[in-house]
Design a protein around this motif. Structure first.
Motif, PDB file in Angstrom:
ATOM      1  N   ILE A 318       1.081  -1.185  -0.215  1.00 29.19           N
ATOM      2  CA  ILE A 318       0.270   0.255   0.297  1.00 29.19           C
ATOM      3  C   ILE A 318       1.058   1.454  -0.119  1.00 29.19           C
ATOM      4  O   ILE A 318       0.673   1.998  -0.830  1.00 29.19           O
ATOM      5  CB  ILE A 318      -1.269  -0.376   0.893  1.00 29.19           C
ATOM      6  N   GLN A 319       2.250   1.233   0.903  1.00 26.94           N
ATOM      7  CA  GLN A 319       3.207   2.527   1.128  1.00 26.94           C
ATOM      8  C   GLN A 319       3.136   2.563  -0.191  1.00 26.94           C
ATOM      9  O   GLN A 319       3.860   3.980  -0.421  1.00 26.94           O
ATOM     10  CB  GLN A 319       4.228   2.102   2.033  1.00 26.94           C
ATOM     11  N   ASN A 320       3.634   1.509  -1.000  1.00 29.22           N
ATOM     12  CA  ASN A 320       4.466   1.577  -2.235  1.00 29.22           C
ATOM     13  C   ASN A 320       3.917   2.003  -4.009  1.00 29.22           C
ATOM     14  O   ASN A 320       4.075   2.501  -4.785  1.00 29.22           O
ATOM     15  CB  ASN A 320       5.313   0.308  -2.820  1.00 29.22           C
ATOM     16  N   LEU A 321       2.335   2.312  -3.183  1.00 26.76           N
ATOM     17  CA  LEU A 321       1.230   2.527  -4.556  1.00 26.76           C
ATOM     18  C   LEU A 321       1.574   4.451  -4.705  1.00 26.76           C
ATOM     19  O   LEU A 321       1.361   4.389  -6.005  1.00 26.76           O
ATOM     20  CB  LEU A 321      -0.283   2.210  -3.896  1.00 26.76           C
ATOM     21  N   ASP A 322       1.532   4.853  -3.825  1.00 22.41           N
ATOM     22  CA  ASP A 322       1.675   6.377  -4.335  1.00 22.41           C
ATOM     23  C   ASP A 322       3.321   6.657  -5.090  1.00 22.41           C
ATOM     24  O   ASP A 322       3.121   7.034  -6.168  1.00 22.41           O
ATOM     25  CB  ASP A 322       2.435   7.466  -3.032  1.00 22.41           C
ATOM     26  N   ALA A 326       3.866   7.754  -9.138  1.00 21.67           N
ATOM     27  CA  ALA A 326       4.507   8.594  -9.391  1.00 21.67           C
ATOM     28  C   ALA A 326       5.418   8.564 -10.677  1.00 21.67           C
ATOM     29  O   ALA A 326       5.820   9.310 -11.260  1.00 21.67           O
ATOM     30  CB  ALA A 326       5.259   9.520  -8.000  1.00 21.67           C
ATOM     31  N   GLU A 327       5.882   7.131 -10.600  1.00 20.98           N
ATOM     32  CA  GLU A 327       6.403   6.892 -11.567  1.00 20.98           C
ATOM     33  C   GLU A 327       5.846   6.841 -12.494  1.00 20.98           C
ATOM     34  O   GLU A 327       6.417   6.443 -13.415  1.00 20.98           O
ATOM     35  CB  GLU A 327       7.617   6.211 -10.703  1.00 20.98           C
ATOM     36  N   GLY A 328       4.942   6.100 -12.740  1.00 23.33           N
ATOM     37  CA  GLY A 328       3.888   6.179 -13.691  1.00 23.33           C
ATOM     38  C   GLY A 328       3.673   4.305 -14.391  1.00 23.33           C
ATOM     39  O   GLY A 328       3.738   3.965 -14.807  1.00 23.33           O
ATOM     40  N   LEU A 329       3.912   3.849 -13.159  1.00 19.20           N
ATOM     41  CA  LEU A 329       3.782   2.251 -13.169  1.00 19.20           C
ATOM     42  C   LEU A 329       2.770   1.625 -13.333  1.00 19.20           C
ATOM     43  O   LEU A 329       2.551   0.730 -13.383  1.00 19.20           O
ATOM     44  CB  LEU A 329       4.654   1.493 -11.962  1.00 19.20           C
ATOM     45  N   ASP A 331      -1.016   0.753 -14.162  1.00 21.68           N
ATOM     46  CA  ASP A 331      -2.449   0.571 -15.493  1.00 21.68           C
ATOM     47  C   ASP A 331      -2.631  -0.791 -14.923  1.00 21.68           C
ATOM     48  O   ASP A 331      -2.520  -1.020 -14.110  1.00 21.68           O
ATOM     49  CB  ASP A 331      -0.774   0.447 -17.270  1.00 21.68           C
ATOM     50  N   ALA A 332      -3.114  -0.781 -16.100  1.00 22.10           N
ATOM     51  CA  ALA A 332      -4.199  -1.982 -16.548  1.00 22.10           C
ATOM     52  C   ALA A 332      -3.920  -3.457 -15.955  1.00 22.10           C
ATOM     53  O   ALA A 332      -4.165  -3.946 -14.551  1.00 22.10           O
ATOM     54  CB  ALA A 332      -4.772  -2.874 -17.229  1.00 22.10           C
ATOM     55  N   ASP A 333      -2.663  -3.517 -16.236  1.00 19.51           N
ATOM     56  CA  ASP A 333      -1.710  -4.649 -15.926  1.00 19.51           C
ATOM     57  C   ASP A 333      -1.139  -4.704 -14.389  1.00 19.51           C
ATOM     58  O   ASP A 333      -1.642  -6.001 -13.716  1.00 19.51           O
ATOM     59  CB  ASP A 333      -0.759  -5.095 -16.972  1.00 19.51           C
ATOM     60  N   PHE A 334      -0.845  -3.218 -14.005  1.00 19.41           N
ATOM     61  CA  PHE A 334       0.127  -3.598 -12.413  1.00 19.41           C
ATOM     62  C   PHE A 334      -1.090  -3.913 -11.794  1.00 19.41           C
ATOM     63  O   PHE A 334      -1.290  -4.176 -10.440  1.00 19.41           O
ATOM     64  CB  PHE A 334       0.464  -1.462 -12.469  1.00 19.41           C
ATOM     65  N   ILE A 335      -2.869  -3.094 -12.001  1.00 19.56           N
ATOM     66  CA  ILE A 335      -3.276  -3.413 -10.896  1.00 19.56           C
ATOM     67  C   ILE A 335      -3.958  -4.973 -10.717  1.00 19.56           C
ATOM     68  O   ILE A 335      -3.771  -5.133  -9.959  1.00 19.56           O
ATOM     69  CB  ILE A 335      -4.780  -2.462 -11.353  1.00 19.56           C
ATOM     70  N   ASP A 336      -3.795  -5.410 -12.077  1.00 20.48           N
ATOM     71  CA  ASP A 336      -4.012  -6.627 -12.335  1.00 20.48           C
ATOM     72  C   ASP A 336      -3.153  -7.641 -11.286  1.00 20.48           C
ATOM     73  O   ASP A 336      -3.764  -8.368 -10.193  1.00 20.48           O
ATOM     74  CB  ASP A 336      -4.149  -7.442 -13.081  1.00 20.48           C
ATOM     75  N   ARG A 337      -1.887  -7.074 -11.657  1.00 20.92           N
ATOM     76  CA  ARG A 337      -1.434  -7.914 -10.251  1.00 20.92           C
ATOM     77  C   ARG A 337      -0.705  -7.926  -9.282  1.00 20.92           C
ATOM     78  O   ARG A 337      -1.049  -8.540  -7.901  1.00 20.92           O
ATOM     79  CB  ARG A 337       0.470  -7.691 -11.375  1.00 20.92           C
ATOM     80  N   PHE A 338      -1.332  -6.452  -8.506  1.00 23.99           N
ATOM     81  CA  PHE A 338      -1.097  -5.794  -7.746  1.00 23.99           C
ATOM     82  C   PHE A 338      -2.481  -6.540  -6.861  1.00 23.99           C
ATOM     83  O   PHE A 338      -2.765  -6.736  -4.945  1.00 23.99           O
ATOM     84  CB  PHE A 338      -1.631  -4.881  -7.234  1.00 23.99           C
ATOM     85  N   ILE A 339      -3.763  -6.538  -7.362  1.00 24.98           N
ATOM     86  CA  ILE A 339      -4.853  -6.827  -6.528  1.00 24.98           C
ATOM     87  C   ILE A 339      -4.980  -8.577  -6.648  1.00 24.98           C
ATOM     88  O   ILE A 339      -4.895  -9.642  -5.076  1.00 24.98           O
ATOM     89  CB  ILE A 339      -6.012  -7.176  -7.792  1.00 24.98           C
ATOM     90  N   ALA A 340      -3.945  -9.639  -7.293  1.00 25.98           N
ATOM     91  CA  ALA A 340      -3.956 -11.193  -7.403  1.00 25.98           C
ATOM     92  C   ALA A 340      -3.090 -11.202  -6.133  1.00 25.98           C
ATOM     93  O   ALA A 340      -3.306 -11.518  -5.264  1.00 25.98           O
ATOM     94  CB  ALA A 340      -3.554 -11.491  -8.674  1.00 25.98           C
TER      95      ALA A 340
END
Length: 526
Positions: A318-322, A326-329, A331-340
């Motif tokens: 959660i802390q690394n989300l900011d 900010a680094e523009g990382l 995206d949809a694929d990032f969100i899928d990996r984050f949720i999983a």
């Protein structure tokens, strides 16, 4: 010859007396028995003697009272043969009454009658002497018999009473006097009804009509009016030509009181046993609940260990989300990996809660379960704690399937493993290790913590016994483990030391073992 008139009148009066006596033998016998019966003969005996004398005195063709020298000599010879003495004078003429010399023939006859009567009198005296001797002997034998009888009735533990046909007490022993609270001699003359409680009078009267009455229970009355329960037996007998009733009495009032008390105890015994069993069951349930609460506290600590790393990972993600945003990382694929990734962490944490809830579920029925599977479940719950303290837990041997309460067995395993973990951590053992070995009918758990103090090893299964500081332990873990294995499962739990440390052995009952899994199982290790 000097007093002829007196002699004649005496002679005539004597003949009249004997004639009357012979004509009224029963009346004469009653008179003798009432006034002159010094030898205590019965009426029948006296009548028999009268009839015998009558036959001797009234001979055919001989006038009543006739006597002469010849008959006197025969009587003399008879007495000599009987041994009643010697007669110095053989001429009995002077003894025979002759009366008036003018009537010589009549005097001779009268003299002969006098001699005969004299001899008859001597004969009667002889019979009386013989009868007296026999009676004396009989009295002595009777006295000896009475003494033996008295000794016999006084040597029993029963009260003995003898009643006549009218129900009046003739004799009683000292035991009877004690039972009825009379002086022994005062029992004589007491009516049987005076010794009976009112409700027993009719019953006892009927029983006394039975010649040989078997023992029966009834209520008797003491002299002071109190009643007691007794066993009574009666029998009719004949004593000295008299019908008597011999009764024996045994006081059973104390026995009846004890019997009543025992009956009351028996009636309440089932209720008291049920109450005690229920009380013990409730106490066992309370101890089991307390033990489970203690185990829950330990499990919450274990869950906290297992949740710490996942929670830390979630926090970091959660802390690394900011920064990622900010680094523009992102995206949809990032969100899928984050949720999983985070869903996996949350699923793991949820499974830990389910394992915790199932572990403390109360079993209602017995089920078949695998011992190795139960060990794996317990190891999974203890994984974080074992990992933190760098403790190795290994399982060896073939699997066993048993019938019992699975979750209670899990609690036993948890308690035993926790005890081993505590000792290994407390003693700072190098290379701490817990080994579980499965045999055909047993599970052995051992550690290398050096063993249990011999001074307390016999007490470790006692309730509330603990070596921990106050507030750190309840002292119920091993006690509940033993109750579950021995009472609920029907097995046996024992503890001893070996060369490395403590050893706990659970032996399963043969009837609880279903089968052994016949395969070489690899060792489990945590």
């Amino acid at each position: 010859e000097k007093y002829p008139d007196v002699t004649r009148r005496f002679y005539e009066a004597t003949l009249k007396g004997w004639a009357y006596a012979f004509a009224h033998i029963p009346e004469t016998a009653k008179l003798i028995r009432r006034k002159y019966n010094t030898q205590h003969k019965s009426l029948q005996a006296l009548i028999y003697e009268g009839e015998t004398l009558k036959k001797l005195a009234l001979l055919p063709d001989v006038p009543f009272g006739k006597i002469d020298n010849v008959r006197l000599r025969e009587i003399e010879n008879s007495y000599r043969l009987l041994g009643f003495g010697q007669f110095k004078k053989n001429d009995f003429d002077d003894m025979i009454y002759s009366g008036n010399k003018a009537d010589a023939e009549r005097l001779v006859i009268e003299r002969k009658w006098i001699v005969l009567m004299a001899m008859m009198l001597l004969f009667v005296i002889g019979l009386l002497i013989l009868n007296w001797y026999l009676s004396l002997r009989e009295n002595r034998l009777l006295q000896s018999s009475l003494e033996r009888f008295e000794l016999l009735i006084e040597s029993t533990i029963e009260g003995i009473l003898i009643f006549d046909e009218e129900g009046v007490c003739l004799r009683a022993n000292s035991v009877a006097g004690t039972l009825f609270r009379y002086r022994q001699e005062a029992m004589r003359g007491v009516a049987v009804t005076a010794l009976l409680c009112p409700e027993s009078v009719e019953i006892v009267k009927r029983r006394m009509q039975v010649p040989n009455q078997e023992p029966y229970e009834t209520k008797l009355r003491r002299r002071d009016g109190t009643c007691f329960t007794a066993i009574v037996r009666g029998r009719d007998m004949v004593w000295e030509n008299q019908k008597i009733r011999v009764s024996t009495v045994i006081d059973i009032s104390e026995m009846k009181a004890l019997q009543k008390k025992l009956q009351s105890l028996n009636e309440n015994l089932e209720t008291k046993v049920a109450e005690q069993v229920e009380d013990i069951r409730q106490r066992d349930q309370m101890l089991l609940h307390q033990s489970k609460l203690a185990s829950m506290g330990e499990m919450i600590g274990a869950i906290a260990h297992q949740w710490r790393q996942p929670l830390n990972a979630l926090n970091i993600n959660i802390q690394n989300l900011d920064d990622d945003y900010a680094e523009g990382l992102i995206d949809a694929d990032f969100i899928d990996r984050f949720i999983a990734k985070n869903r996996e962490i949350i699923t793991y944490m949820s499974k830990t809660i389910d394992d915790f809830r199932n572990f403390f579920r109360i079993d209602k029925t017995k089920e078949s379960f695998s011992i190795k599977e139960a060990i794996e479940t317990t190891m999974a719950l203890q994984h974080a704690q074992l990992l933190k303290r760098d403790i190795t837990l290994s399982v060896e041997g073939e699997d066993i399937f048993v019938t019992g309460y699975r979750h209670e067995f899990l609690q036993v395993l948890l308690n035993l493993i926790n005890k081993a973990v505590d000792q290994l951590h407390k003693k700072w053992v190098q290379n701490p290790k817990i080994t579980i070995r499965l045999k055909e009918d047993a599970l052995i758990l051992e550690d290398n913590a050096g063993g249990i103090d011999p001074k307390i090893i016999d007490r470790i299964f006692e309730p509330y016994f603990t070596t921990k500081a106050q507030g750190e332990g309840t002292g119920l873990g091993l006690y509940i483990a033993k109750v579950i294995i021995e009472k609920n499962l029907g097995g046996r739990l024992e503890a001893r030391n070996n060369i490395r440390g403590a050893l706990f052995e659970i032996t399963f009952p043969k009837e609880a073992i279903i089968y052994l899994k016949q395969r070489a199982a690899p060792a489990l290790e945590s």
